[in-house]
Design an enzyme around this catalytic site. Structure first.
Site, PDB file in Angstrom:
ATOM      1  N   GLY A  24       1.008  -1.185  -0.031  1.00 62.16           N
ATOM      2  CA  GLY A  24      -0.132   0.051   0.147  1.00 62.16           C
ATOM      3  C   GLY A  24       0.812   1.449  -0.037  1.00 62.16           C
ATOM      4  O   GLY A  24       0.276   2.383   0.283  1.00 62.16           O
TER       5      GLY A  24
ATOM      6  N   GLU B  76       4.148  -6.737   0.074  1.00 67.06           N
ATOM      7  CA  GLU B  76       3.499  -7.012  -1.091  1.00 67.06           C
ATOM      8  C   GLU B  76       3.163  -5.717  -1.652  1.00 67.06           C
ATOM      9  O   GLU B  76       2.295  -5.118  -1.004  1.00 67.06           O
ATOM     10  CB  GLU B  76       2.451  -8.196  -1.027  1.00 67.06           C
ATOM     11  CG  GLU B  76       1.349  -7.726  -0.145  1.00 67.06           C
ATOM     12  CD  GLU B  76       0.386  -8.912   0.238  1.00 67.06           C
ATOM     13  OE1 GLU B  76       0.671 -10.225   0.063  1.00 67.06           O
ATOM     14  OE2 GLU B  76      -0.643  -8.479   0.484  1.00 67.06           O
TER      15      GLU B  76
ATOM     16  N   GLY C  18       2.054  -3.165  -5.181  1.00 69.43           N
ATOM     17  CA  GLY C  18       1.670  -3.253  -6.457  1.00 69.43           C
ATOM     18  C   GLY C  18       2.012  -1.741  -7.056  1.00 69.43           C
ATOM     19  O   GLY C  18       2.809  -1.675  -7.983  1.00 69.43           O
ATOM     20  N   ARG C  19       1.082  -0.937  -6.741  1.00 65.64           N
ATOM     21  CA  ARG C  19       1.336   0.429  -7.087  1.00 65.64           C
ATOM     22  C   ARG C  19       2.595   0.958  -7.175  1.00 65.64           C
ATOM     23  O   ARG C  19       3.305   1.581  -8.129  1.00 65.64           O
ATOM     24  CB  ARG C  19       0.368   1.281  -6.336  1.00 65.64           C
ATOM     25  CG  ARG C  19       0.009   2.819  -6.897  1.00 65.64           C
ATOM     26  CD  ARG C  19      -0.962   3.465  -5.860  1.00 65.64           C
ATOM     27  NE  ARG C  19      -2.078   2.828  -5.421  1.00 65.64           N
ATOM     28  CZ  ARG C  19      -3.124   2.977  -6.049  1.00 65.64           C
ATOM     29  NH1 ARG C  19      -3.237   3.806  -7.103  1.00 65.64           N
ATOM     30  NH2 ARG C  19      -4.138   2.553  -5.472  1.00 65.64           N
TER      31      ARG C  19
ATOM     32  N   CYS D 244     -20.706   6.749 -23.701  1.00 64.01           N
ATOM     33  CA  CYS D 244     -21.971   7.303 -23.510  1.00 64.01           C
ATOM     34  C   CYS D 244     -22.104   7.656 -21.977  1.00 64.01           C
ATOM     35  O   CYS D 244     -23.276   7.035 -21.640  1.00 64.01           O
ATOM     36  CB  CYS D 244     -23.118   6.837 -24.137  1.00 64.01           C
ATOM     37  SG  CYS D 244     -22.495   6.407 -25.947  1.00 64.01           S
TER      38      CYS D 244
ATOM     39  N   TYR E  54      -3.074  -0.499 -11.684  1.00 58.63           N
ATOM     40  CA  TYR E  54      -4.632  -0.396 -11.867  1.00 58.63           C
ATOM     41  C   TYR E  54      -5.004   0.495 -13.158  1.00 58.63           C
ATOM     42  O   TYR E  54      -5.917   1.364 -12.821  1.00 58.63           O
ATOM     43  CB  TYR E  54      -4.969   0.442 -10.293  1.00 58.63           C
ATOM     44  CG  TYR E  54      -4.549  -0.265  -9.146  1.00 58.63           C
ATOM     45  CD1 TYR E  54      -5.173  -1.722  -8.926  1.00 58.63           C
ATOM     46  CD2 TYR E  54      -3.373   0.286  -8.365  1.00 58.63           C
ATOM     47  CE1 TYR E  54      -4.453  -2.510  -7.952  1.00 58.63           C
ATOM     48  CE2 TYR E  54      -3.083  -0.594  -7.477  1.00 58.63           C
ATOM     49  CZ  TYR E  54      -3.379  -1.910  -7.057  1.00 58.63           C
ATOM     50  OH  TYR E  54      -3.173  -2.786  -6.278  1.00 58.63           O
TER      51      TYR E  54
HETATM   52  C1  LIG Z   1      -4.048  -7.844  -0.519  1.00 65.68           C
HETATM   53  C2  LIG Z   1      -3.251  -7.169  -1.165  1.00 65.68           C
HETATM   54  N1  LIG Z   1      -2.253  -7.025  -1.314  1.00 65.68           N
HETATM   55  C3  LIG Z   1      -1.455  -6.117  -1.839  1.00 65.68           C
HETATM   56  C4  LIG Z   1      -2.339  -5.082  -2.355  1.00 65.68           C
HETATM   57  C5  LIG Z   1      -1.563  -4.153  -3.402  1.00 65.68           C
HETATM   58  O1  LIG Z   1      -1.749  -2.603  -2.838  1.00 65.68           O
HETATM   59  P1  LIG Z   1      -0.718  -1.520  -3.503  1.00 65.68           P
HETATM   60  O2  LIG Z   1      -1.060  -1.424  -4.930  1.00 65.68           O
HETATM   61  O3  LIG Z   1      -1.500  -0.299  -2.869  1.00 65.68           O
HETATM   62  O4  LIG Z   1       0.561  -1.535  -3.063  1.00 65.68           O
HETATM   63  C6  LIG Z   1      -3.601  -4.947  -2.662  1.00 65.68           C
HETATM   64  C7  LIG Z   1      -4.540  -3.980  -3.155  1.00 65.68           C
HETATM   65  O5  LIG Z   1      -5.692  -4.018  -3.041  1.00 65.68           O
HETATM   66  C8  LIG Z   1      -4.242  -6.151  -1.994  1.00 65.68           C
HETATM   67  O6  LIG Z   1      -5.540  -6.124  -1.624  1.00 65.68           O
END
Ligand SMILES: Cc1ncc(COP(=O)(O)O)c(C=O)c1O
Length: 444
Positions: free
Chosen positions: A258, A296, A298-299, A370, A399
């Protein structure tokens, strides 16, 4: 410039300028992605188009690894960008992977991740997910409820396999930290901290699955490293309590992710080094060198590495308002159209031709759908736009397509291109209008 002009130009500064300053090379006339001209990429591959930069992905992975140190393994949360090439670059850069569906597991497999480097999360995992996790040799399933544990145990006892399972803990404190909270209250995610010890004791005594430890994820867009560390220390303290009071070893701890990415001018930078050194200090204090630790993300790993390119089809002025109609929008980039944000604010968006040119006009910027929701901005300051101009939505590596309602209105899926060492590769082919018919049948 007199003070009035100065104030006016400050208001008119496009939100993309900060991104250009901070993350893009200083070329006055052109927007470059991975050293290649965005205009030329759009000409060669068409629009709408996602472009990813391999070097930025590598650099993000390395900076995360460096900040966290050798005792913490970074996992790539695949949901942020399930493109196989994006994932494989992150694998080569040393990350493991976290998946949340069988589809994501297949992407991870194609990207070359071994099962042993894979964790499987999500509040709705059930029989087929467990079977696929077994086939792939997923190292840890992050179990989100007692009910899920019971199903997993049932599947395991039938199949004679012993999956590794951690419990996703819903920590009580999450008021500070993530903008989009996924913990702290009664949530569908995870097991409340106070309810977890009884379940740990049950899993341990039933001995059908291999209890591995704990996982937590409190939400996304956290800009406060200290708040994130608070959560991590809480999880660490909880693990120590379980070991002390229940005498059950906690071998794995996943502190979630996060980490925030600044999209808007008012967003701060997440202090990665503070998060990394704070976690390392907490781990040193807990002195469990044999335990495996994970985050973990992502963003934070991918957002900066992607750009969404879309072309202006029309510019029209009606009732004193200028509307630029683009060839892509909400259907490809729902996040940039405000889906998921509490206060819709424009993403960093620039005109590709002379992106640093002064903003002289204000536009509503919307795609071809639309619905009035198909808008990247209602009133964005940009340099003058004409039909044929390219617009780039920066910060689009996370995302983007994955978070979008691609089927809505039946426009084809955009292509995705990876730029690596000066060359561009198609890493997702452009869809076709007839894709909308795929898998559909007339009744009877
Ligand atoms: C369980 C879990 N892990 C990791 C992430 C990745 O979060 P971020 O992209 O904010 O690092 C998410 C995002 O919804 C998640 O639900």
């Amino acid at each position: 410039m007199n003070p009035v002009e100065e104030a006016r130009s400050a208001v008119l500064e496009p939100t993309g300028h900060r991104w250009l300053r901070n993350y893009f090379s200083d070329s006055r006339d052109a927007l470059l992605v991975g050293g290649l001209s965005a205009e030329q990429l759009a000409q060669e591959f068409g629009t709408p188009l996602y472009v990813f930069d391999a070097a930025t992905l590598r650099q993000r992975a390395v900076s995360v690894r460096t900040a966290l140190g050798p005792s913490v393994q970074a996992l790539f949360a695949l949901k942020a960008n399930p493109n196989v090439s994006v994932a494989s670059i992150l694998r080569e850069s040393g990350t493991g992977v976290e998946v949340s569906s069988i589809g994501e597991l297949l992407v991870a497999e194609r990207a070359g991740f071994p099962g042993g480097a894979t964790q499987f999360s999500g509040p709705g995992k059930a029989g087929p997910d467990f079977a696929e996790a077994r086939r792939f040799g997923v190292s840890i399933l992050n179990v989100e409820s007692e009910e899920e544990y019971e199903r997993l145990a049932q599947a395991a006892s039938h199949d004679g396999y012993r999956p590794g399972a951690s419990l996703r803990i819903n920590l009580p404190r999450s008021a500070r930290g993530p903008r989009l909270r996924m913990a702290g209250e009664a949530q569908k995610f995870g097991i409340a901290l106070e309810e977890a010890p009884a379940l740990v004791a049950r899993i341990h005594s039933e001995n059908v699955v291999s209890f591995r430890g704990f996982h937590t994820y409190s939400g996304t867009q956290c800009f406060d490293a200290e708040a994130w560390l608070d959560q991590s220390r809480l999880l660490l303290g909880f693990a120590e309590r379980v070991e002390r009071e229940l005498r059950i070893p906690v071998a794995d701890l996943n502190f979630g992710g996060g980490f925030g990415v600044p999209y808007f001018d008012s967003d701060p930078e997440f202090d990665l080094n503070a998060a990394g050194s704070g976690l390392q200090a907490a781990l040193r204090e807990s002195s469990r060198p044999d335990r495996r630790h994970y985050v973990e993300l992502g963003r934070y790993l991918t957002a900066q590495a992607g750009v969404y390119l879309t072309r202006v089809l029309y510019v029209k002025t009606t009732r004193n308002r200028k509307h630029a109609i683009l060839d892509g929008g909400l259907n490809h980039h729902a996040a940039a159209a405000g889906l998921g944000s509490l206060i819709p604010r424009p993403f960093p968006i620039v005109r590709v031709r002379q992106p640093r040119a002064a903003a002289t006009e204000r536009y509503s910027l919307g795609g071809p759908l639309c619905t009035p929701k198909d808008e990247f901005s209602q009133d964005l300051a940009l340099p003058h736009l004409e039909a044929g101009d390219l617009v780039a939505v920066l910060a689009s590596g996370a995302y983007g397509l994955t978070f979008s309602s691609v089927l809505f209105l039946g426009h084809p899926c955009p292509a995705e291109v990876m730029v690596d060492e000066g060359r561009a590769f198609v890493v997702r082919q452009r869809g076709k209008p007839e894709d909308v018919l795929r898998g559909q049948f007339m009744r009877g």
